[in-house]
Design a protein around this motif. Structure first.
Motif, PDB file in Angstrom:
ATOM      1  N   ARG A   1      69.364  32.603  39.677  1.00 22.15           N
ATOM      2  CA  ARG A   1      70.063  32.385  38.430  1.00 22.15           C
ATOM      3  C   ARG A   1      69.583  33.327  37.338  1.00 22.15           C
ATOM      4  O   ARG A   1      70.072  33.270  36.219  1.00 22.15           O
ATOM      5  CB  ARG A   1      69.878  30.929  37.977  1.00 22.15           C
TER       6      ARG A   1
ATOM      7  N   ARG B   1      76.632  39.834  42.216  1.00 20.88           N
ATOM      8  CA  ARG B   1      78.077  39.886  41.983  1.00 20.88           C
ATOM      9  C   ARG B   1      78.641  41.285  42.207  1.00 20.88           C
ATOM     10  O   ARG B   1      79.758  41.427  42.718  1.00 20.88           O
ATOM     11  CB  ARG B   1      78.380  39.428  40.557  1.00 20.88           C
TER      12      ARG B   1
ATOM     13  N   CYS C   1      75.622  29.389  35.876  1.00 24.15           N
ATOM     14  CA  CYS C   1      76.187  30.596  36.470  1.00 24.15           C
ATOM     15  C   CYS C   1      75.887  30.626  37.960  1.00 24.15           C
ATOM     16  O   CYS C   1      74.738  30.484  38.366  1.00 24.15           O
ATOM     17  CB  CYS C   1      75.609  31.845  35.810  1.00 24.15           C
ATOM     18  N   CYS C   2      76.906  30.778  38.716  1.00 26.01           N
ATOM     19  CA  CYS C   2      76.721  30.895  40.151  1.00 26.01           C
ATOM     20  C   CYS C   2      77.323  32.203  40.619  1.00 26.01           C
ATOM     21  O   CYS C   2      78.207  32.755  39.973  1.00 26.01           O
ATOM     22  CB  CYS C   2      77.349  29.729  40.902  1.00 26.01           C
ATOM     23  N   CYS C   3      76.851  32.678  41.708  1.00 23.82           N
ATOM     24  CA  CYS C   3      77.280  33.971  42.235  1.00 23.82           C
ATOM     25  C   CYS C   3      78.550  33.807  43.045  1.00 23.82           C
ATOM     26  O   CYS C   3      78.590  33.003  43.964  1.00 23.82           O
ATOM     27  CB  CYS C   3      76.175  34.583  43.091  1.00 23.82           C
TER      28      CYS C   3
ATOM     29  N   CYS D   1      73.755  35.463  48.007  1.00 22.90           N
ATOM     30  CA  CYS D   1      72.817  34.825  47.087  1.00 22.90           C
ATOM     31  C   CYS D   1      72.604  33.376  47.492  1.00 22.90           C
ATOM     32  O   CYS D   1      73.548  32.696  47.886  1.00 22.90           O
ATOM     33  CB  CYS D   1      73.346  34.879  45.653  1.00 22.90           C
TER      34      CYS D   1
ATOM     35  N   LEU E   1      71.749  37.846  39.349  1.00 15.37           N
ATOM     36  CA  LEU E   1      73.176  37.553  39.323  1.00 15.37           C
ATOM     37  C   LEU E   1      74.013  38.824  39.274  1.00 15.37           C
ATOM     38  O   LEU E   1      75.055  38.918  39.917  1.00 15.37           O
ATOM     39  CB  LEU E   1      73.495  36.669  38.113  1.00 15.37           C
TER      40      LEU E   1
END
Length: 365
Positions: free
Chosen positions: A240, A249, A325-327, A233, A245
Motif C-alpha cells: 500500500r 499499476r 488503494c488497491c492495485c 501485488c 502501488l
C-alpha cells in the motif's frame, strides 16, 4: 511432456548453437588462428541450460527472463566483437553487399555423367559442398560481418517466437513482445552499421570499443519479458505504499520507459552526440537518427509525466473517499479475498441473527 514443446525447445537452441558456430568459424578464418575455436566452448552453457530446462521445466520458459536468449548472447557477441574490431579491408566484388556463389551447371553435368550408382552420387554431393564452401570463403569480411549481424537479430526474434512460453505469459503478451523486438532490432542494427561504417570512427580504436559496449548493453533487453507483464501485488501493508502501488499499476509502462531512456535511445543519443559534438563527424543519416533519439526520449519523459499525474489524481480521489488503494493488476484471488471474506461474514450474520436479551413476560401479555 508435449511433443511440440520438446521440438520447439530443441530446434530453437540448435539454431542458436549453429549460428554461434558460424560466427566462431568466421573469426577463425579472419584471424587465421585455430585457438579461436575455443570460443565454441561457450555453447556448452547453452547445452547445460537445455538439459536443466527439459528436466525441471519440461521445456517451457521462465517468468520474466529467458535463459536461452541470454546464453545465446554470451555465445555470439564475442565473435561479433572480434569481427568488428578486425574489420579487414578485403575488397568486395562487383557491388557492395553482393554475394555470388558460382557453381556452374557444367560441373554438375560432368560430375553426374562420370558418376555411377550411389557412391558416385555421394562423391558428387561432397564435391559440390566443397565448391560451395570455397565460394563462401571468398566473400569479403564486411559482407560476412553485416550478414551475421542481420541474422543474429532476426534469430533473436524468431527464436523468442519458437521458444515455448511459460504459464505466466499469454499468447497476446508474446505477440506484443515480438512486435516490440522487431522495432528494437531494426534500431540496434541501424545504430551498429551506421556508426561503425564511418571512416573516422574506424581510425579510433577506443571509439570502436565504446560503440560496441553500448551495442552490447542494448542487447540485454532481449532476454527480459517485463515489457508486457505486470508485477502481481499482494494485499500486504508494504504493497500500500506509494512507490509499490505505482510500480504495481504501471510496471509494464515504466519498464518500457526505462528501457528507452537507459538501455536504447538514451545511450544511442549520447554516442551520436559525442560523435557530432566532440569528433565533428556529420552526415545526413547521423543527424536524422540523433533527432529521432531526441524525439523518442522527449516523448518517453512526457509519457512518464502523464503516468505520474494520473497516478496522483487516482490517489487523491481514493483518499478523499476514504478508500484503501488497491492495485488493479494484482491477481483476482488476491483482490477478491478481502471482499469475499466480508461477504461470508455478512451471510453468517444474516443466517444467524444475534440473540436478543430475554425479558420476563409481563402480566398483561
Amino acid at each position: 511432456m508435449e511433443l511440440m514443446v520438446l521440438l520447439n525447445a530443441l530446434v530453437t537452441r540448435l539454431l542458436f548453437v549453429l549460428h554461434s558456430l558460424i560466427g566462431v568459424w568466421r573469426v577463425t578464418a579472419v584471424k587465421k588462428e585455430p585457438k579461436y575455436w575455443l570460443l565454441a566452448l561457450l555453447n556448452l552453457l547453452l547445452c547445460l541450460e537445455t538439459g536443466l530446462t527439459l528436466k525441471f521445466k519440461q521445456g517451457r520458459g521462465y517468468k520474466w527472463f529467458s535463459p536461452a536468449i541470454f546464453l545465446y548472447l554470451i555465445c555470439i557477441v564475442p565473435s561479433l566483437w572480434l569481427l568488428e574490431i578486425h574489420h579487414g579491408t578485403q575488397y568486395c566484388g562487383n557491388e557492395p553487399g553482393a554475394v555470388q556463389v558460382n557453381v556452374s551447371n557444367q560441373d554438375f553435368n560432368q560430375s553426374g555423367d562420370s558418376s555411377h550408382g550411389s557412391e558416385g552420387m555421394d562423391h558428387h554431393i561432397i564435391q559440390t559442398a566443397k565448391v560451395f564452401v570455397n565460394q563462401l570463403s571468398t566473400i569479403c569480411e564486411t559482407v560476412w560481418t553485416l550478414a551475421l549481424h542481420q541474422t543474429f537479430l532476426l534469430l533473436l526474434v524468431v527464436g523468442r517466437w519458437l521458444l515455448p512460453i511459460g504459464v505466466e505469459i499469454t499468447r497476446d503478451q508474446l505477440s506484443q513482445l515480438l512486435l516490440m523486438f522487431v522495432g528494437t532490432a531494426a534500431d540496434i542494427l541501424e545504430f551498429a552499421s551506421e556508426t561503425l561504417d564511418i571512416e573516422d570512427v574506424r581510425k579510433n580504436y577506443a571509439l570502436i570499443n565504446a560503440i560496441l559496449a553500448v551495442w552490447t548493453w542494448s542487447m540485454l533487453q532481449f532476454p527480459l519479458d517485463l515489457a508486457v507483464q505486470h508485477i502481481g501485488c499482494k494485499p500486504s501493508g508494504s504493497a500500500r505504499r506509494i512507490p509499490s502501488l505505482l510500480l504495481c499499476r504501471y510496471s509494464a509502462e515504466l519498464w518500457n520507459i526505462g528501457v528507452s531512456l537507459f538501455i536504447q535511445d538514451g545511450p544511442f543519443f549520447i554516442v551520436r552526440s559525442i560523435l557530432m559534438g566532440h569528433f565533428r563527424i556529420f552526415n545526413q543519416m547521423l543527424v536524422f537518427f540523433t533527432a529521432k533519439n531526441i524525439l523518442v526520449v522527449t516523448l518517453q519523459l512526457y509519457r512518464l509525466a502523464v503516468i505520474m499525474l494520473d497516478f496522483r489524481v487516482t490517489i487523491l480521489q481514493k483518499s478523499r473517499k476514504g478508500e484503501v488503494c488497491c492495485c488493479p493488476c494484482e491477481p483476482y484471488e488476491a483482490r477478491t479475498h478481502a471482499t469475499s471474506h466480508h461477504d461470508n461474514e455478512m451471510k453468517e450474520f444474516i443466517a444467524f441473527p444475534p440473540k436478543e436479551e430475554t425479558q420476563a413476560p409481563s402480566e398483561d401479555h
